[in-house]
Design a protein around this motif. Sequence first.
Motif, PDB file in Angstrom:
ATOM      1  N   VAL A  19      -0.550   0.331  -2.688  1.00  0.00           N
ATOM      2  CA  VAL A  19      -0.961   1.704  -3.000  1.00  0.00           C
ATOM      3  C   VAL A  19      -0.265   2.118  -4.283  1.00  0.00           C
ATOM      4  CG1 VAL A  19      -1.071   4.076  -2.202  1.00  0.00           C
ATOM      5  CG2 VAL A  19      -1.148   2.231  -0.553  1.00  0.00           C
ATOM      6  N   ALA A  25       6.133  -4.528  -3.671  1.00  0.00           N
ATOM      7  CA  ALA A  25       5.274  -5.073  -2.614  1.00  0.00           C
ATOM      8  C   ALA A  25       4.106  -4.151  -2.308  1.00  0.00           C
ATOM      9  CB  ALA A  25       6.097  -5.296  -1.346  1.00  0.00           C
ATOM     10  N   CYS A  26       4.219  -2.883  -2.679  1.00  0.00           N
ATOM     11  CA  CYS A  26       3.243  -1.899  -2.205  1.00  0.00           C
ATOM     12  C   CYS A  26       2.013  -1.825  -3.098  1.00  0.00           C
ATOM     13  CB  CYS A  26       3.905  -0.527  -2.135  1.00  0.00           C
ATOM     14  SG  CYS A  26       2.781   0.740  -1.578  1.00  0.00           S
ATOM     15  N   CYS A  45      -0.214   5.898   3.213  1.00  0.00           N
ATOM     16  CA  CYS A  45       0.325   4.551   3.394  1.00  0.00           C
ATOM     17  C   CYS A  45      -0.612   3.755   4.280  1.00  0.00           C
ATOM     18  CB  CYS A  45       1.706   4.651   4.034  1.00  0.00           C
ATOM     19  SG  CYS A  45       2.279   3.136   4.792  1.00  0.00           S
ATOM     20  N   LEU A  46      -0.801   2.489   3.930  1.00  0.00           N
ATOM     21  CA  LEU A  46      -1.751   1.645   4.669  1.00  0.00           C
ATOM     22  C   LEU A  46      -1.142   1.096   5.950  1.00  0.00           C
ATOM     23  CD1 LEU A  46      -2.709  -0.441   1.534  1.00  0.00           C
ATOM     24  CD2 LEU A  46      -4.215   1.244   2.570  1.00  0.00           C
ATOM     25  N   ASN A  61       7.440   0.714   9.433  1.00  0.00           N
ATOM     26  CA  ASN A  61       6.185   1.079  10.100  1.00  0.00           C
ATOM     27  C   ASN A  61       6.429   1.871  11.379  1.00  0.00           C
ATOM     28  OD1 ASN A  61       4.283   0.226   8.343  1.00  0.00           O
ATOM     29  ND2 ASN A  61       3.632  -1.558   9.523  1.00  0.00           N
ATOM     30  N   ARG A  98       7.520   5.329  10.528  1.00  0.00           N
ATOM     31  CA  ARG A  98       6.428   6.149  10.018  1.00  0.00           C
ATOM     32  C   ARG A  98       5.528   6.607  11.167  1.00  0.00           C
ATOM     33  NH1 ARG A  98       5.130   5.877   4.316  1.00  0.00           N
ATOM     34  NH2 ARG A  98       5.968   3.776   4.243  1.00  0.00           N
ATOM     35  N   MET A 111       5.068   7.288  -0.767  1.00  0.00           N
ATOM     36  CA  MET A 111       5.022   6.531   0.486  1.00  0.00           C
ATOM     37  C   MET A 111       5.966   5.324   0.473  1.00  0.00           C
ATOM     38  SD  MET A 111       3.365   5.066  -1.740  1.00  0.00           S
ATOM     39  CE  MET A 111       1.836   5.585  -2.333  1.00  0.00           C
ATOM     40  N   LEU A 112       6.501   4.987  -0.682  1.00  0.00           N
ATOM     41  CA  LEU A 112       7.364   3.811  -0.762  1.00  0.00           C
ATOM     42  C   LEU A 112       8.575   3.991   0.142  1.00  0.00           C
ATOM     43  CD1 LEU A 112       7.232   3.390  -4.603  1.00  0.00           C
ATOM     44  CD2 LEU A 112       6.249   1.839  -2.917  1.00  0.00           C
ATOM     45  N   PRO A 113       8.925   2.984   0.927  1.00  0.00           N
ATOM     46  CA  PRO A 113      10.051   3.137   1.846  1.00  0.00           C
ATOM     47  C   PRO A 113      11.293   3.695   1.158  1.00  0.00           C
ATOM     48  CG  PRO A 113       8.966   1.078   2.261  1.00  0.00           C
ATOM     49  CD  PRO A 113       8.275   1.676   1.065  1.00  0.00           C
ATOM     50  N   CYS A 125       0.483  -1.404   6.058  1.00  0.00           N
ATOM     51  CA  CYS A 125       0.159  -2.828   5.977  1.00  0.00           C
ATOM     52  C   CYS A 125       1.380  -3.667   6.301  1.00  0.00           C
ATOM     53  CB  CYS A 125      -0.351  -3.162   4.591  1.00  0.00           C
ATOM     54  SG  CYS A 125       0.888  -2.946   3.299  1.00  0.00           S
ATOM     55  N   ARG A 162       3.723  -4.796   4.235  1.00  0.00           N
ATOM     56  CA  ARG A 162       4.240  -5.723   3.225  1.00  0.00           C
ATOM     57  C   ARG A 162       5.651  -5.359   2.796  1.00  0.00           C
ATOM     58  NH1 ARG A 162       1.498  -8.920  -0.430  1.00  0.00           N
ATOM     59  NH2 ARG A 162       2.453  -7.882  -2.206  1.00  0.00           N
ATOM     60  N   CYS A 163       5.911  -4.053   2.698  1.00  0.00           N
ATOM     61  CA  CYS A 163       7.228  -3.599   2.247  1.00  0.00           C
ATOM     62  C   CYS A 163       8.297  -4.014   3.254  1.00  0.00           C
ATOM     63  CB  CYS A 163       7.224  -2.096   2.053  1.00  0.00           C
ATOM     64  SG  CYS A 163       6.597  -1.184   3.452  1.00  0.00           S
TER      65      CYS A 163
HETATM   66  S1  SF4 Z   1       3.202  -0.226   4.563  1.00  0.00           S
HETATM   67 FE1  SF4 Z   1       2.018  -1.034   2.831  1.00  0.00          FE
HETATM   68  S2  SF4 Z   1       1.061   0.781   1.910  1.00  0.00           S
HETATM   69 FE2  SF4 Z   1       2.726   1.517   3.204  1.00  0.00          FE
HETATM   70  S3  SF4 Z   1       4.470   1.714   1.822  1.00  0.00           S
HETATM   71 FE3  SF4 Z   1       4.581  -0.317   2.783  1.00  0.00          FE
HETATM   72  S4  SF4 Z   1       3.545  -1.675   1.322  1.00  0.00           S
HETATM   73 FE4  SF4 Z   1       2.973   0.428   0.789  1.00  0.00          FE
END
Ligand code: SF4
Lengths: 110, 597
Positions: free
Chosen positions: B286, B283-284, B317-318, B334, B337, B295-297, B320, B322-323
Motif C-alpha cells: 500500500v 515490505a508494504c 491496510c490489506l 495483524n 490491528r 498503516m505502516l507498523p 496481508c 508481509r510487514c
Molecule cells: S499488513 Fe500488508 S498492507 Fe498492512 S501494513 Fe503490513 S504490509 Fe502493509
Amino acid sequence: MADFGYKIQEDRQINYDSNDRTLFYFLKRVEPSISLCIGCGTCSATCTVGQFTQFDLHKIMLYVRRGEKVHIANEIKKCMLCGKCSLVCPKGINTRNIIFQTRKFLHSNK
Amino acid sequence: MSYNPFVLPFSIGLVIVIILILWKYFRWVFSHEKAEQKKIVKLIFSFKIFSVIKEIFMEVLLHRRIFKINPVLGYMHSSFAFGWFLLILGGTVESKLHSHHAFNMFYEPIFFKFFSHNINGFPFANGFKFLMDLILLYILSGLVLAMVKRLYKRMFGMKKTTKLRLVDKLALTSLWCIFPLRLLAESLTSAQYHNGGFLTDNFGNILAAILPVNQLEYPAWWAYSIALGVFFVMLPYSRYMHIPTEMVLIILRKAGFKTEKKYTGFSRVEVQSCSRCGVCLDACQVYSATQRNKMLPAYFLQSVRFNKKGKQGLTDCLMCGRCQEVCPVGIGVNAIRRVKRNEVFDEKGAEFEYLKDSDSKTKKADVIYFAGCMTHLTPTIKKSMVNLFQKADVNYWFMDEDASVCCGRPLQVLGKEKDANILADKNRELINNSGATLLVTSCPICYKIFKEEYNLNIKIQHHTEYLNELVNSGKLKPVNLNFSAVYHDPCDLGRGSGIYSQPRELLSKISITNKLENEKEMALCCGSSLANLPAGFDDKELMAIKAAEELCKSNPDYLITACPLCKKTFVQACNERKIGKNVKVKDIAEMLAEAVM
Ligand code: SF4
Ligand code: SF4
Ligand code: SF4
Ligand code: SF4
C-alpha cells in the motif's frame, strides 16, 4: 383483503428542496467515487443478499442521491459487506466503503 | 567512596528510568489473569529458560535477525546494544578489581577514569585499558553508521527510514552525544594523567596540543553525565523503550502469551517492542503504491501506543502480513490491528433477520463444497471443481450453489465480529446438518475463517489440499501439460494458513514451475484484499499491476493462483493492461480440470 398482486403506488414525487441530502454530501466527502454511479444495476445483480430478499444496492444509491433517508436506514443493514458489488461495478466504485460509511453516518445521526 | 556533584544527572536519570520501567513491567504482567501469570513462573523454573536467555542475548544484544536482513544495519544496531552492554560489564569488572571491593557506587564504573587517575597495579590493568577503548571504538563506529544511515538509507538496503517524533529526536540526540562525550571526557583526563588506552590517550595528546585540557576536563564529564541522564529520562517515552521491552516480549512469548481477542498487557508489550527500525516500510505494498504511510507498523503501532485516534492507519491496510513476516522483533501486527478494529467498529450494524426465513435445506453427503462469494464471480473455478468432483466420483453437496451466505470474514476483517458471527452461525448449522466429514472450499478467505473461528468438528480443506490428495491417491489422473507456470501464493492461504507445499506439489505434476523473486512467506498481495476498506479502485489497480509485473517477469505461459479474488484481480491486470505477453491467469483447479480431460 384479497391480494391480486397489485396495489396502489405510494406517491413518488421527489422534492429536492425539502429532502435532506446531508448523507450524500457526507459520502461524497469520504468516498468521492460515489459520484461516478451510472445506475447500471450490476451491483444488485450480483449481490449475495439479493438471493434472499428484495435488497437492492443500486436503488439505495439512488435514494442516497435523492436524500430519501427513510428508505435507506433499514435496508442498508441487510448487506453482508462481502464485497462482490465493488468487484463488478463497471465504474470501479468502492461500494463497500459507501455502505460501511452510510451505516456509520446513520448510526451517529439518528 | 568517590563522589562529585557531576554524577547527579546520571544518577537521578537512572533511578527515574528504573522506577518507570519496573512500574511498566508490573502493570503488563498484573493485567493478566492469575493462571496466565503462573505460566511465566513455570517458564522461569524450567529448562526452557536457557533458550529464552539465549534468544534475549541473540536478539536484544546482537540483533541476529536484523543482521540477516542487512549486515550493516545489524552491525549498527548491535554496536549500540552489545557494545554498551560490554562497556558496562567491562567497566564494572575493571572498577571492582581496581578498588579491591566487590561493592562500589553504581556510578563508579561509568565515570571510572575520572575517579581513578592511577589505574595501574591491579590484575590485567593494561588489558582493560586496551579493551575498554576498543569497545568504545566499536560503539563509535556504529554511531558513524547511524549518522550515515540518516543520510544514505540505500546502503542499508532500505528505501526509507522512519520519521521521528520530538521525544524520539531528543532521545536520539542525547544517545548520539553519550559516546562522543565519553571519548572527549576520558581523553581530556588521560591527557593529564595518562590513564587512557590507545584511543583516549592518543586523542587526549592531540587535544592537549591545541586546547586547555585542565579547564575543559570537568565540564566534559558534566556533559557526559547530563547526556546519560537526559537519555534515561526520555527512554520510557521514546522508541528506545523497545530495549527493556523486547526482553519481556521474548519471555512472555516463550511462556505462550498471544494477542487474541483483547488488547492485553501482552499486546502493550508487543506495541512497545517496536524499535521503529523501519524494516517493515519496504515490505508494504500500500505504501509503495500510494505513498500513504499511516498503516505502516512503524507508525501504526506508535499511534496505538499513544492512543491516537487516527483511523486511517487502522483501516488502510490489506492485513496481508508481509510487514509482520519481515519484522525482526516478530511483532504480531495483524492480531493487534484486528483487536483495535473490533474496539472501534464492532457496534451492531447489520440486520440479518431475513436469514431466519430462508430455507436451510441440507443434503446428506460425504463432502461439502463451499465455493464462496468470490468464486461465484469466477464461475469457471466452480465449474472445474464440480467437474473434478464428478470425475473422482465423490458424493458431494454444493452448499452455496444457489443462495449463498457469506462466510463472514469480510465483516470480521473490518472489525464487525458480532455481525460476522450471525453469518457463521447460519453456515455452521447448514454444515453440521449435512453429516459430512469434510468441508472443501475454493476461497482462502472462507478457508481461514472456517478453520479459525467456526469450531467445526469436521475436517476443513482448501481445494489445493483436497485436489492434491485426490491426485496422490490416484482418484484423479492428470497428464502433464508441460506448460511453464508461476504460482502466486494468496495471502490468506500462504502467510495466513501456512499452505505452501500442496499447491506446488500439485502444480509440479502438470507443469514446469518457474521460481519467483518473492514467494511463499514473502509473496506479494494481489492488492484486492477485503481487509482494506478505504483503498479504492485506482489504488488496487496500482498494486495489482505492480504485483502482476513481478509475477510475469519470467514470461510464463500461465500465472496460476489458488484464490478467486486473486484470479479476478490478475485477469484484469494482465489482460486489460497487457502485462506479460499472453500470460493466461488461471486457478489451480481450472488447470487441473484441463489436465484430467
Ligand atoms: S499488513 Fe500488508 S498492507 Fe498492512 S501494513 Fe503490513 S504490509 Fe502493509
Ligand atoms: S454497479 Fe456501480 S455504477 Fe452500477 S449501479 Fe452499482 S454502484 Fe452504480
Ligand atoms: S457487499 Fe453487500 S451489497 Fe455488495 S454484494 Fe455483498 S451483500 Fe450485496
Ligand atoms: S514493526 Fe517491526 S519491522 Fe516495523 S519498525 Fe517495528 S520493529 Fe521494525
